[in-house]
Write a protein that holds these residues in place. Structure first.
Motif, PDB file in Angstrom:
ATOM      1  N   THR A  13     -31.174  14.334  26.255  1.00  0.00           N
ATOM      2  CA  THR A  13     -32.185  14.617  25.233  1.00  0.00           C
ATOM      3  C   THR A  13     -32.564  13.358  24.461  1.00  0.00           C
ATOM      4  O   THR A  13     -31.851  12.348  24.495  1.00  0.00           O
ATOM      5  CB  THR A  13     -31.663  15.655  24.225  1.00  0.00           C
ATOM      6  OG1 THR A  13     -30.581  15.075  23.484  1.00  0.00           O
ATOM      7  CG2 THR A  13     -31.222  16.935  24.911  1.00  0.00           C
ATOM      8  N   PHE A  14     -33.677  13.459  23.736  1.00  0.00           N
ATOM      9  CA  PHE A  14     -34.086  12.360  22.867  1.00  0.00           C
ATOM     10  C   PHE A  14     -32.979  12.052  21.878  1.00  0.00           C
ATOM     11  O   PHE A  14     -32.671  10.890  21.619  1.00  0.00           O
ATOM     12  CB  PHE A  14     -35.389  12.708  22.121  1.00  0.00           C
ATOM     13  CG  PHE A  14     -35.750  11.697  21.082  1.00  0.00           C
ATOM     14  CD1 PHE A  14     -36.390  10.520  21.442  1.00  0.00           C
ATOM     15  CD2 PHE A  14     -35.435  11.897  19.747  1.00  0.00           C
ATOM     16  CE1 PHE A  14     -36.708   9.565  20.486  1.00  0.00           C
ATOM     17  CE2 PHE A  14     -35.740  10.958  18.787  1.00  0.00           C
ATOM     18  CZ  PHE A  14     -36.384   9.786  19.152  1.00  0.00           C
ATOM     19  N   ALA A  15     -32.375  13.092  21.308  1.00  0.00           N
ATOM     20  CA  ALA A  15     -31.316  12.910  20.313  1.00  0.00           C
ATOM     21  C   ALA A  15     -30.155  12.102  20.887  1.00  0.00           C
ATOM     22  O   ALA A  15     -29.648  11.174  20.239  1.00  0.00           O
ATOM     23  CB  ALA A  15     -30.827  14.271  19.816  1.00  0.00           C
TER      24      ALA A  15
ATOM     25  N   THR B 198     -25.437   1.376  12.109  1.00  0.00           N
ATOM     26  CA  THR B 198     -25.053   2.676  11.562  1.00  0.00           C
ATOM     27  C   THR B 198     -26.332   3.469  11.320  1.00  0.00           C
ATOM     28  O   THR B 198     -27.444   2.915  11.332  1.00  0.00           O
ATOM     29  CB  THR B 198     -24.307   2.526  10.220  1.00  0.00           C
ATOM     30  OG1 THR B 198     -25.204   1.954   9.257  1.00  0.00           O
ATOM     31  CG2 THR B 198     -23.056   1.665  10.363  1.00  0.00           C
ATOM     32  N   GLN B 199     -26.184   4.747  11.068  1.00  0.00           N
ATOM     33  CA  GLN B 199     -27.353   5.555  10.731  1.00  0.00           C
ATOM     34  C   GLN B 199     -28.019   5.006   9.474  1.00  0.00           C
ATOM     35  O   GLN B 199     -29.242   4.948   9.384  1.00  0.00           O
ATOM     36  CB  GLN B 199     -26.967   7.020  10.530  1.00  0.00           C
ATOM     37  CG  GLN B 199     -26.653   7.750  11.796  1.00  0.00           C
ATOM     38  CD  GLN B 199     -26.368   9.227  11.560  1.00  0.00           C
ATOM     39  OE1 GLN B 199     -26.124   9.670  10.443  1.00  0.00           O
ATOM     40  NE2 GLN B 199     -26.400   9.995  12.633  1.00  0.00           N
TER      41      GLN B 199
ATOM     42  N   SER C 218     -30.028  11.269  10.920  1.00  0.00           N
ATOM     43  CA  SER C 218     -29.032  12.257  11.324  1.00  0.00           C
ATOM     44  C   SER C 218     -29.696  13.470  11.973  1.00  0.00           C
ATOM     45  O   SER C 218     -29.235  13.957  13.017  1.00  0.00           O
ATOM     46  CB  SER C 218     -28.215  12.696  10.109  1.00  0.00           C
ATOM     47  OG  SER C 218     -27.304  13.700  10.458  1.00  0.00           O
ATOM     48  N   LYS C 219     -30.774  13.930  11.385  1.00  0.00           N
ATOM     49  CA  LYS C 219     -31.504  15.083  11.917  1.00  0.00           C
ATOM     50  C   LYS C 219     -32.018  14.779  13.325  1.00  0.00           C
ATOM     51  O   LYS C 219     -31.901  15.599  14.227  1.00  0.00           O
ATOM     52  CB  LYS C 219     -32.665  15.417  10.968  1.00  0.00           C
ATOM     53  CG  LYS C 219     -33.430  16.653  11.319  1.00  0.00           C
ATOM     54  CD  LYS C 219     -34.385  17.077  10.207  1.00  0.00           C
ATOM     55  CE  LYS C 219     -35.587  16.185  10.168  1.00  0.00           C
ATOM     56  NZ  LYS C 219     -36.650  16.694   9.275  1.00  0.00           N
ATOM     57  N   TRP C 220     -32.558  13.583  13.535  1.00  0.00           N
ATOM     58  CA  TRP C 220     -33.067  13.203  14.858  1.00  0.00           C
ATOM     59  C   TRP C 220     -31.943  13.178  15.873  1.00  0.00           C
ATOM     60  O   TRP C 220     -32.088  13.634  16.989  1.00  0.00           O
ATOM     61  CB  TRP C 220     -33.730  11.834  14.834  1.00  0.00           C
ATOM     62  CG  TRP C 220     -34.840  11.670  13.844  1.00  0.00           C
ATOM     63  CD1 TRP C 220     -35.618  12.658  13.299  1.00  0.00           C
ATOM     64  CD2 TRP C 220     -35.295  10.450  13.286  1.00  0.00           C
ATOM     65  NE1 TRP C 220     -36.529  12.112  12.432  1.00  0.00           N
ATOM     66  CE2 TRP C 220     -36.361  10.751  12.403  1.00  0.00           C
ATOM     67  CE3 TRP C 220     -34.921   9.116  13.424  1.00  0.00           C
ATOM     68  CZ2 TRP C 220     -37.041   9.774  11.691  1.00  0.00           C
ATOM     69  CZ3 TRP C 220     -35.599   8.149  12.712  1.00  0.00           C
ATOM     70  CH2 TRP C 220     -36.648   8.482  11.855  1.00  0.00           C
ATOM     71  N   GLU C 221     -30.783  12.604  15.464  1.00  0.00           N
ATOM     72  CA  GLU C 221     -29.653  12.477  16.388  1.00  0.00           C
ATOM     73  C   GLU C 221     -28.964  13.802  16.678  1.00  0.00           C
ATOM     74  O   GLU C 221     -28.251  13.921  17.670  1.00  0.00           O
ATOM     75  CB  GLU C 221     -28.634  11.463  15.851  1.00  0.00           C
ATOM     76  CG  GLU C 221     -29.141  10.034  15.918  1.00  0.00           C
ATOM     77  CD  GLU C 221     -28.080   9.012  15.562  1.00  0.00           C
ATOM     78  OE1 GLU C 221     -26.928   9.391  15.234  1.00  0.00           O
ATOM     79  OE2 GLU C 221     -28.404   7.812  15.622  1.00  0.00           O
TER      80      GLU C 221
END
Length: 64
Positions: free
Chosen positions: A2-4, A17-18, A33-36
């Motif tokens: 997936t993209f994530a 880091t994020q 974080s939401k994207w990952e």
């Protein structure tokens, strides 16, 4: 994959880091974080910068 999953791997390979990625993109850590976690996608206007940041850090890391 997936993209994530791809985003998380790319960020980790870049040694970021994020929080660091979020700062470079001028978004919140929560957004990264939401994207990952597959809970959303970056706005299309961010994708070019996202790609450039990850590529830049990956190329720096490979020359170290």
């Amino acid at each position: 994959m997936t993209f994530a999953e791809k985003l998380k791997i790319a960020r980790e390979n870049a040694g970021l880091t994020q929080k660091e990625l979020a700062e470079k993109l001028n978004v919140s850590t929560a957004a990264v974080s939401k994207w990952e976690n597959g809970k959303g996608f970056p706005d299309i206007s961010i994708l070019e910068n996202l790609s450039a940041v990850v590529r830049s850090f990956c190329s720096k890391k490979s020359t170290d």
